[in-house]
Design a protein around this motif. Sequence first.
Motif, PDB file in Angstrom:
ATOM      1  N   PHE A  40     -13.495  -5.601   0.318  1.00 38.40           N
ATOM      2  CA  PHE A  40     -13.819  -5.283   1.713  1.00 38.40           C
ATOM      3  C   PHE A  40     -15.161  -4.563   1.808  1.00 38.40           C
ATOM      4  O   PHE A  40     -16.032  -4.949   2.597  1.00 38.40           O
ATOM      5  CB  PHE A  40     -12.714  -4.417   2.317  1.00 38.40           C
ATOM      6  CG  PHE A  40     -12.955  -4.006   3.739  1.00 38.40           C
ATOM      7  CD1 PHE A  40     -12.622  -4.855   4.781  1.00 38.40           C
ATOM      8  CD2 PHE A  40     -13.517  -2.776   4.032  1.00 38.40           C
ATOM      9  CE1 PHE A  40     -12.850  -4.482   6.100  1.00 38.40           C
ATOM     10  CE2 PHE A  40     -13.749  -2.395   5.345  1.00 38.40           C
ATOM     11  CZ  PHE A  40     -13.410  -3.251   6.373  1.00 38.40           C
ATOM     12  N   VAL A  41     -15.339  -3.546   1.000  1.00 40.78           N
ATOM     13  CA  VAL A  41     -16.562  -2.736   1.087  1.00 40.78           C
ATOM     14  C   VAL A  41     -17.796  -3.565   0.756  1.00 40.78           C
ATOM     15  O   VAL A  41     -18.762  -3.582   1.523  1.00 40.78           O
ATOM     16  CB  VAL A  41     -16.486  -1.509   0.158  1.00 40.78           C
ATOM     17  CG1 VAL A  41     -17.849  -0.836   0.047  1.00 40.78           C
ATOM     18  CG2 VAL A  41     -15.451  -0.525   0.672  1.00 40.78           C
ATOM     19  N   LEU A  92     -10.500   1.275   8.273  1.00 39.92           N
ATOM     20  CA  LEU A  92     -10.415   0.669   6.939  1.00 39.92           C
ATOM     21  C   LEU A  92     -11.495   1.221   6.013  1.00 39.92           C
ATOM     22  O   LEU A  92     -11.230   1.512   4.844  1.00 39.92           O
ATOM     23  CB  LEU A  92     -10.546  -0.852   7.044  1.00 39.92           C
ATOM     24  CG  LEU A  92      -9.260  -1.619   7.279  1.00 39.92           C
ATOM     25  CD1 LEU A  92      -9.518  -3.109   7.420  1.00 39.92           C
ATOM     26  CD2 LEU A  92      -8.273  -1.368   6.135  1.00 39.92           C
ATOM     27  N   TYR A 104      -0.626   4.853   0.340  1.00 41.95           N
ATOM     28  CA  TYR A 104      -0.978   5.482   1.612  1.00 41.95           C
ATOM     29  C   TYR A 104       0.260   5.913   2.379  1.00 41.95           C
ATOM     30  O   TYR A 104       0.332   7.013   2.905  1.00 41.95           O
ATOM     31  CB  TYR A 104      -1.768   4.506   2.469  1.00 41.95           C
ATOM     32  CG  TYR A 104      -2.982   4.014   1.770  1.00 41.95           C
ATOM     33  CD1 TYR A 104      -3.975   4.915   1.413  1.00 41.95           C
ATOM     34  CD2 TYR A 104      -3.130   2.683   1.420  1.00 41.95           C
ATOM     35  CE1 TYR A 104      -5.091   4.492   0.748  1.00 41.95           C
ATOM     36  CE2 TYR A 104      -4.248   2.250   0.748  1.00 41.95           C
ATOM     37  CZ  TYR A 104      -5.228   3.162   0.421  1.00 41.95           C
ATOM     38  OH  TYR A 104      -6.344   2.737  -0.239  1.00 41.95           O
ATOM     39  N   ARG A 147     -10.470   4.612   4.862  1.00 40.63           N
ATOM     40  CA  ARG A 147      -9.380   4.566   3.892  1.00 40.63           C
ATOM     41  C   ARG A 147      -9.861   4.082   2.531  1.00 40.63           C
ATOM     42  O   ARG A 147      -9.501   4.641   1.493  1.00 40.63           O
ATOM     43  CB  ARG A 147      -8.269   3.646   4.409  1.00 40.63           C
ATOM     44  CG  ARG A 147      -6.941   3.932   3.787  1.00 40.63           C
ATOM     45  CD  ARG A 147      -5.875   2.975   4.276  1.00 40.63           C
ATOM     46  NE  ARG A 147      -6.003   1.635   3.709  1.00 40.63           N
ATOM     47  CZ  ARG A 147      -5.121   0.661   3.914  1.00 40.63           C
ATOM     48  NH1 ARG A 147      -4.081   0.879   4.709  1.00 40.63           N
ATOM     49  NH2 ARG A 147      -5.273  -0.519   3.365  1.00 40.63           N
ATOM     50  N   CYS A 148     -10.710   3.046   2.535  1.00 42.32           N
ATOM     51  CA  CYS A 148     -11.209   2.517   1.268  1.00 42.32           C
ATOM     52  C   CYS A 148     -11.990   3.570   0.494  1.00 42.32           C
ATOM     53  O   CYS A 148     -11.789   3.760  -0.705  1.00 42.32           O
ATOM     54  CB  CYS A 148     -12.102   1.300   1.519  1.00 42.32           C
ATOM     55  SG  CYS A 148     -11.193  -0.173   2.029  1.00 42.32           S
ATOM     56  N   ASN A 196      -3.358  -3.145   6.794  1.00 40.84           N
ATOM     57  CA  ASN A 196      -3.154  -3.987   5.608  1.00 40.84           C
ATOM     58  C   ASN A 196      -3.311  -5.463   5.937  1.00 40.84           C
ATOM     59  O   ASN A 196      -3.904  -6.212   5.163  1.00 40.84           O
ATOM     60  CB  ASN A 196      -1.767  -3.734   5.017  1.00 40.84           C
ATOM     61  CG  ASN A 196      -1.637  -2.328   4.486  1.00 40.84           C
ATOM     62  OD1 ASN A 196      -2.632  -1.683   4.169  1.00 40.84           O
ATOM     63  ND2 ASN A 196      -0.416  -1.835   4.404  1.00 40.84           N
ATOM     64  N   HIS A 245       0.825  -1.203   0.000  1.00 39.26           N
ATOM     65  CA  HIS A 245       0.000   0.000   0.000  1.00 39.26           C
ATOM     66  C   HIS A 245       0.856   1.248   0.000  1.00 39.26           C
ATOM     67  O   HIS A 245       0.657   2.148   0.804  1.00 39.26           O
ATOM     68  CB  HIS A 245      -0.953   0.004   1.200  1.00 39.26           C
ATOM     69  CG  HIS A 245      -2.270  -0.567   0.877  1.00 39.26           C
ATOM     70  ND1 HIS A 245      -3.303   0.184   0.399  1.00 39.26           N
ATOM     71  CD2 HIS A 245      -2.709  -1.836   0.918  1.00 39.26           C
ATOM     72  CE1 HIS A 245      -4.330  -0.583   0.184  1.00 39.26           C
ATOM     73  NE2 HIS A 245      -4.005  -1.825   0.494  1.00 39.26           N
ATOM     74  N   THR A 277      -9.760   6.288  -1.142  1.00 43.35           N
ATOM     75  CA  THR A 277      -9.187   5.956  -2.453  1.00 43.35           C
ATOM     76  C   THR A 277     -10.260   5.962  -3.528  1.00 43.35           C
ATOM     77  O   THR A 277     -10.031   6.441  -4.641  1.00 43.35           O
ATOM     78  CB  THR A 277      -8.508   4.575  -2.433  1.00 43.35           C
ATOM     79  OG1 THR A 277      -9.478   3.584  -2.115  1.00 43.35           O
ATOM     80  CG2 THR A 277      -7.400   4.530  -1.405  1.00 43.35           C
ATOM     81  N   SER A 297      -7.397  -1.752  -6.851  1.00 47.52           N
ATOM     82  CA  SER A 297      -7.536  -1.893  -5.390  1.00 47.52           C
ATOM     83  C   SER A 297      -8.582  -2.936  -5.069  1.00 47.52           C
ATOM     84  O   SER A 297      -9.565  -2.666  -4.388  1.00 47.52           O
ATOM     85  CB  SER A 297      -7.942  -0.569  -4.753  1.00 47.52           C
ATOM     86  OG  SER A 297      -7.542   0.543  -5.494  1.00 47.52           O
ATOM     87  N   LEU A 348      -6.955  -6.224   6.320  1.00 44.23           N
ATOM     88  CA  LEU A 348      -7.599  -6.219   5.003  1.00 44.23           C
ATOM     89  C   LEU A 348      -7.334  -7.527   4.277  1.00 44.23           C
ATOM     90  O   LEU A 348      -8.249  -8.138   3.722  1.00 44.23           O
ATOM     91  CB  LEU A 348      -7.053  -5.044   4.181  1.00 44.23           C
ATOM     92  CG  LEU A 348      -7.840  -4.674   2.936  1.00 44.23           C
ATOM     93  CD1 LEU A 348      -9.203  -4.148   3.307  1.00 44.23           C
ATOM     94  CD2 LEU A 348      -7.092  -3.634   2.111  1.00 44.23           C
ATOM     95  N   ASP A 384      -9.658  -3.464  -1.392  1.00 40.39           N
ATOM     96  CA  ASP A 384     -10.515  -2.410  -0.870  1.00 40.39           C
ATOM     97  C   ASP A 384     -11.959  -2.608  -1.299  1.00 40.39           C
ATOM     98  O   ASP A 384     -12.886  -2.538  -0.494  1.00 40.39           O
ATOM     99  CB  ASP A 384     -10.032  -1.033  -1.354  1.00 40.39           C
ATOM    100  CG  ASP A 384      -8.737  -0.618  -0.684  1.00 40.39           C
ATOM    101  OD1 ASP A 384      -7.921  -1.506  -0.385  1.00 40.39           O
ATOM    102  OD2 ASP A 384      -8.544   0.584  -0.449  1.00 40.39           O
TER     103      ASP A 384
END
Lengths: 247, 247
Positions: free
Chosen positions: A149-150, A103, A34, A106-107, A59, A31, A110, A143, A62, A146
């Motif tokens: 994750f979402v 997280l 970041y 941050r996601c 990280n 990453h 980006t 990504s 994630l 990311d």
Amino acid sequence: MFTQECHSAGKRASLFVCVSQHAFTESFSEHSAYAGCMSTPAANARKLQKERTREALMNAALELSLDRGFAQVSLRQVSQAVGVVPSAFYRHFESMDDLGLALVERCFGTLRTMIRDAQRDPHVFENIIDAAATILVASVKASRADFAFVVRERVAGPEPVRAAIKHELDLFESELAMTLVRLPNIENWNSDDVHMLARLFVRNMQANAELAANMPEDRPDLEAQIHDLARREMMLIVLGFKDWRSN
Amino acid sequence: MFTQECHSAGKRASLFVCVSQHAFTESFSEHSAYAGCMSTPAANARKLQKERTREALMNAALELSLDRGFAQVSLRQVSQAVGVVPSAFYRHFESMDDLGLALVERCFGTLRTMIRDAQRDPHVFENIIDAAATILVASVKASRADFAFVVRERVAGPEPVRAAIKHELDLFESELAMTLVRLPNIENWNSDDVHMLARLFVRNMQANAELAANMPEDRPDLEAQIHDLARREMMLIVLGFKDWRSN
DNA sequence: TTCTTGAGTGAACACGCGTTCTCTCGTTTA
DNA sequence: TAAACGAGAGAACGCGTGTTCACTCAAGAA
């Protein structure tokens, strides 16, 4: 007793050097975006190192949640992956929920950057649908953790994480509605209909992002397939615009 | 030692009567539909009782996963909710994954029944879109835990559960495609386009089912809102049919 | 140079977990 | 009526968990 203390102290120190290097590598290789552009310049090495460990924890969480889901990932697993003792975790986050919220932030950070960059490109507006499909696939590719994750934690995460993601997606939907309302056939739709439309788009972008994020890596054919699918879906929806009568 | 054994045996027996009643009540009150119409007549009381406990375990797991998610629910929690000792769980399921798969099967069983019933009603075809929206909201209302389970565990569940749900949804999508291809404007679309369309519909049904399943109970206004939203979304998509040219 | 700070250590804790084993005792079968 | 069966009981196990606490020992401040 005394000798044992000396021994363990020595072992401790050498181990620490080792894990610190581990934390560095992971943070930068996976990453770098970041780690390189934090808001604080972090003048002194102490704060910089802390920031690195924090990033490494995020990280690790994630990546671990990629196969298990975030709620299945334990504080101890994350700490161990970073090469740090469990109690050290608390220097950075109050709890795993806290880390989860970081997280989410941050996601979406980006994500927003990507969208803003895309809007700045005038080329995009020539064929907005094709551009949207291209950006979607490219963004997810860039990504994927990311995005995965979402879309996963939106429904599977701890309640605070779910709430945070819902909030961000609602914001995104509202922003999209404001953009849509300026399109030719839509400019005099009522606001209810515009929101319905925005929802339809966000929903399908989510679904296609999910598809792309869970796709095996390095499969340009599948990539192209998803791109095409997303494009055609949007085309079909757009076709209905000119005949739409609210009722 | 001897007296203690006698004492604990007595306590055990009385406790068992108690928990059996508990299992009955839960099974019948919350999922009478399943308890009443099992495939096997289960002539003898022994098998009947076993079937009841099995149902109770499934219901308990379903309910517990409502707020935590299935993967967060433990074998011990499920057993305790039913009023049975953890080791008794193994008389019914090999593992929690096994129970999860049984739940998937049961959920899609009820789902399919609902759809089949709806297709049998000739009234439905008069205004297919309105009927679809109505059926969606009504079905979710009638079995909200089942729908919530499917939309959640599709992405959050253990891998075998996720795979099973994906398979069922793919089947559903194919079935829908076969129905769609007979609609007026669609009959000469190519099969790729028809599948794309089926996906679009399934996806939006999922999203609206998720909305309805997570809606607070006894809110007819929200219910009507979701109904209307689903209706308008489908209307918009349908509008594009007649102008669709594959490319 | 000495003092203070704070990121990371390591041991200990109480707890819930899945799994195993033997035992009980009502139901079913012979 | 006697034997076999099997759903459920209950104890025990080893393990991973979150959290706490007193600690070390470089980096930064005085």
